[in-house]
Design an enzyme around this catalytic site. Structure first.
Site, PDB file in Angstrom:
ATOM      1  N   ARG A 150      59.935  34.971 -41.179  1.00 55.77           N
ATOM      2  CA  ARG A 150      60.370  36.175 -41.893  1.00 55.77           C
ATOM      3  C   ARG A 150      60.629  37.356 -40.974  1.00 55.77           C
ATOM      4  O   ARG A 150      61.651  38.043 -41.083  1.00 55.77           O
ATOM      5  CB  ARG A 150      59.310  36.591 -42.931  1.00 55.77           C
ATOM      6  CG  ARG A 150      59.392  35.835 -44.214  1.00 55.77           C
ATOM      7  CD  ARG A 150      58.013  35.669 -44.808  1.00 55.77           C
ATOM      8  NE  ARG A 150      57.256  34.720 -44.015  1.00 55.77           N
ATOM      9  CZ  ARG A 150      57.234  33.406 -44.223  1.00 55.77           C
ATOM     10  NH1 ARG A 150      57.884  32.903 -45.240  1.00 55.77           N
ATOM     11  NH2 ARG A 150      56.558  32.582 -43.443  1.00 55.77           N
ATOM     12  N   THR A 151      59.695  37.639 -40.079  1.00 53.98           N
ATOM     13  CA  THR A 151      59.806  38.886 -39.314  1.00 53.98           C
ATOM     14  C   THR A 151      61.048  38.862 -38.430  1.00 53.98           C
ATOM     15  O   THR A 151      61.860  39.785 -38.440  1.00 53.98           O
ATOM     16  CB  THR A 151      58.529  39.100 -38.472  1.00 53.98           C
ATOM     17  OG1 THR A 151      57.398  39.021 -39.338  1.00 53.98           O
ATOM     18  CG2 THR A 151      58.556  40.458 -37.788  1.00 53.98           C
TER      19      THR A 151
ATOM     20  N   LYS B   3      58.281  30.338 -16.024  1.00 52.90           N
ATOM     21  CA  LYS B   3      58.175  30.240 -14.556  1.00 52.90           C
ATOM     22  C   LYS B   3      57.105  31.178 -14.020  1.00 52.90           C
ATOM     23  O   LYS B   3      56.930  31.282 -12.811  1.00 52.90           O
ATOM     24  CB  LYS B   3      59.512  30.617 -13.912  1.00 52.90           C
ATOM     25  CG  LYS B   3      60.697  29.804 -14.351  1.00 52.90           C
ATOM     26  CD  LYS B   3      61.955  30.338 -13.640  1.00 52.90           C
ATOM     27  CE  LYS B   3      63.239  29.806 -14.243  1.00 52.90           C
ATOM     28  NZ  LYS B   3      64.421  30.550 -13.757  1.00 52.90           N
TER      29      LYS B   3
ATOM     30  N   ARG C  20      57.045  40.077 -30.460  1.00 57.13           N
ATOM     31  CA  ARG C  20      55.825  39.447 -30.982  1.00 57.13           C
ATOM     32  C   ARG C  20      55.211  38.654 -29.840  1.00 57.13           C
ATOM     33  O   ARG C  20      55.910  37.899 -29.147  1.00 57.13           O
ATOM     34  CB  ARG C  20      56.136  38.520 -32.158  1.00 57.13           C
ATOM     35  CG  ARG C  20      54.938  37.681 -32.557  1.00 57.13           C
ATOM     36  CD  ARG C  20      55.151  36.907 -33.813  1.00 57.13           C
ATOM     37  NE  ARG C  20      55.143  37.769 -34.979  1.00 57.13           N
ATOM     38  CZ  ARG C  20      55.240  37.333 -36.237  1.00 57.13           C
ATOM     39  NH1 ARG C  20      55.330  36.041 -36.475  1.00 57.13           N
ATOM     40  NH2 ARG C  20      55.232  38.180 -37.253  1.00 57.13           N
TER      41      ARG C  20
ATOM     42  N   HIS D 143      50.422  44.744 -36.958  1.00 53.75           N
ATOM     43  CA  HIS D 143      51.720  44.233 -37.421  1.00 53.75           C
ATOM     44  C   HIS D 143      52.330  45.341 -38.291  1.00 53.75           C
ATOM     45  O   HIS D 143      52.427  45.226 -39.513  1.00 53.75           O
ATOM     46  CB  HIS D 143      51.503  42.942 -38.205  1.00 53.75           C
ATOM     47  CG  HIS D 143      52.732  42.130 -38.478  1.00 53.75           C
ATOM     48  ND1 HIS D 143      54.022  42.620 -38.297  1.00 53.75           N
ATOM     49  CD2 HIS D 143      52.878  40.850 -38.934  1.00 53.75           C
ATOM     50  CE1 HIS D 143      54.885  41.674 -38.629  1.00 53.75           C
ATOM     51  NE2 HIS D 143      54.220  40.597 -39.014  1.00 53.75           N
TER      52      HIS D 143
HETATM   53  C1  NCD Z   1      52.010  37.153 -40.547  1.00 51.17           C
HETATM   54  C2  NCD Z   1      51.774  37.307 -39.059  1.00 51.17           C
HETATM   55  O1  NCD Z   1      52.564  36.823 -38.254  1.00 51.17           O
HETATM   56  O2  NCD Z   1      50.781  37.944 -38.744  1.00 51.17           O
HETATM   57  N1  NCD Z   1      53.267  36.603 -40.863  1.00 51.17           N
HETATM   58  C3  NCD Z   1      54.332  37.420 -41.075  1.00 51.17           C
HETATM   59  O3  NCD Z   1      54.751  38.133 -40.200  1.00 51.17           O
HETATM   60  N2  NCD Z   1      54.852  37.454 -42.325  1.00 51.17           N
HETATM   61  C4  NCD Z   1      50.921  36.460 -41.263  1.00 51.17           C
HETATM   62  C5  NCD Z   1      50.495  35.102 -40.802  1.00 51.17           C
HETATM   63  O4  NCD Z   1      51.081  34.499 -39.903  1.00 51.17           O
HETATM   64  O5  NCD Z   1      49.535  34.602 -41.375  1.00 51.17           O
END
Ligand code: NCD
Length: 298
Positions: free
Chosen positions: A49-50, A78, A99, A127
């Site tokens: 999703r993100t 590397k 991320r 997040h």
């Molecule tokens: C979350 C995350 O990556 O922290 N997912 C997301 O971004 N929707 C929650 C998760 O992975 O449990």
């Protein structure tokens, strides 16, 4: 707003301004404000999703996207440092969405980037874009953010979405119920912060007796990738697994949110109930991320 690294100390006006902007994006088709701009998505951890909602948001606003969704195919394989990778991405792009499994990694990236850095999850820490879409969805489903009865359920120790969301609650003063399996409770430091902000909370291992009071259940997955113990997921979530039966005494306005992915903490039979709101929530991520991109890039 230069970077978006954390919800800690994020002013209420900034939050509400972004939610209002997201509202406009939801109501009217996007204008190509970001034509000629490039977003780099640097994902060192899995995401559906993100990353894809950021990429869609950027493209719908007329911009373009470069990036990677696994470190394996970059020079970090590397041995290149995170800082060097980010320095290079900042040469190519106008903003960086990152991320990474390391707590504090987005802040490290921001130190070496002359372009805005958006934290899309740094380990168990933060997040913030998820928090903004969570708040947007809470407001949309309840008509307000203030004074709600909210249960936070699941792996409260490792869940960065919960940690991020909690940092905004000082603005909205909900009554909180914390439901976690033994050993996965909210860390003491976060409990102390809730106390310091005068937020009422209580800790539980089951949901049954609390359900009739609630406006929101914010359910999360056990973050099994963040600890070594072998876990029996189904057993751990059993005491609070959300089923149609559990929800029978719920108020009509109760909405269930989940950042997704879900495992077995929500019975799929719940999906068809009016209480289920997690798919609307993920759709809202698109509008909120359009608002974020418009804010950092214009
Ligand atoms: C979350 C995350 O990556 O922290 N997912 C997301 O971004 N929707 C929650 C998760 O992975 O449990």
């Amino acid at each position: 707003m230069r970077h978006l690294l954390s919800t800690r100390d994020m002013p209420k006006e900034t939050i509400l301004g972004l939610l209002d902007r997201a509202d406009q994006h939801k109501k009217t088709p996007p204008k190509p404000n970001l034509q000629g701009k490039i977003l780099a998505t640097c994902f060192f951890e899995p995401s559906t999703r993100t990353r894809l909602s950021f990429e869609t948001a950027m493209k719908r606003l007329g911009g373009d996207v470069i990036g990677f969704h696994a470190a394996d195919h970059t020079s970090s394989k590397k041995g290149e440092s995170l800082q060097d990778t980010i320095r290079i991405m900042a040469q190519y792009a106008d903003a960086i969405a990152i991320r990474h499994p390391l707590e504090g990694s987005a802040a490290l990236a921001a130190e070496v980037s002359d372009k805005p850095v958006i934290n899309c999850g740094d380990g168990s820490n933060q997040h913030p874009t998820q928090t903004l879409l969570d708040l947007y969805t809470i407001r949309e489903s309840q008509g307000r953010l203030e004074g709600l009865q909210i249960a936070l359920v699941g792996d409260l120790k490792h869940g960065r979405t919960v940690h991020s969301l909690l940092h905004t609650f000082n603005h909205f003063k909900p009554r909180i119920y914390l439901i976690a399996p033994p050993g996965l409770e909210l860390p003491k430091q976060q409990l102390d912060e809730l106390k310091a902000h005068g937020i009422m909370f209580s800790c539980h291992q089951t949901l049954d007796s609390i359900v009739p009071k609630l406006d929101i259940i914010y359910c999360t997955r056990i973050q099994h990738e963040r600890f070594n113990d072998k876990i029996e997921h189904a057993e751990l979530v059993k005491p609070y697994r959300i089923t149609p039966e559990l929800l029978e005494p719920a108020k009509p306005n109760l909405r269930i949110l989940h950042p997704l992915p879900r495992l077995n903490e929500i019975d799929p039979a719940v999906d068809k109930l009016s209480h289920a709101y997690y798919f609307e929530q993920s759709q809202n991520g698109l509008y909120v991320r359009q608002a974020i991109l418009n804010t950092v890039l214009t």
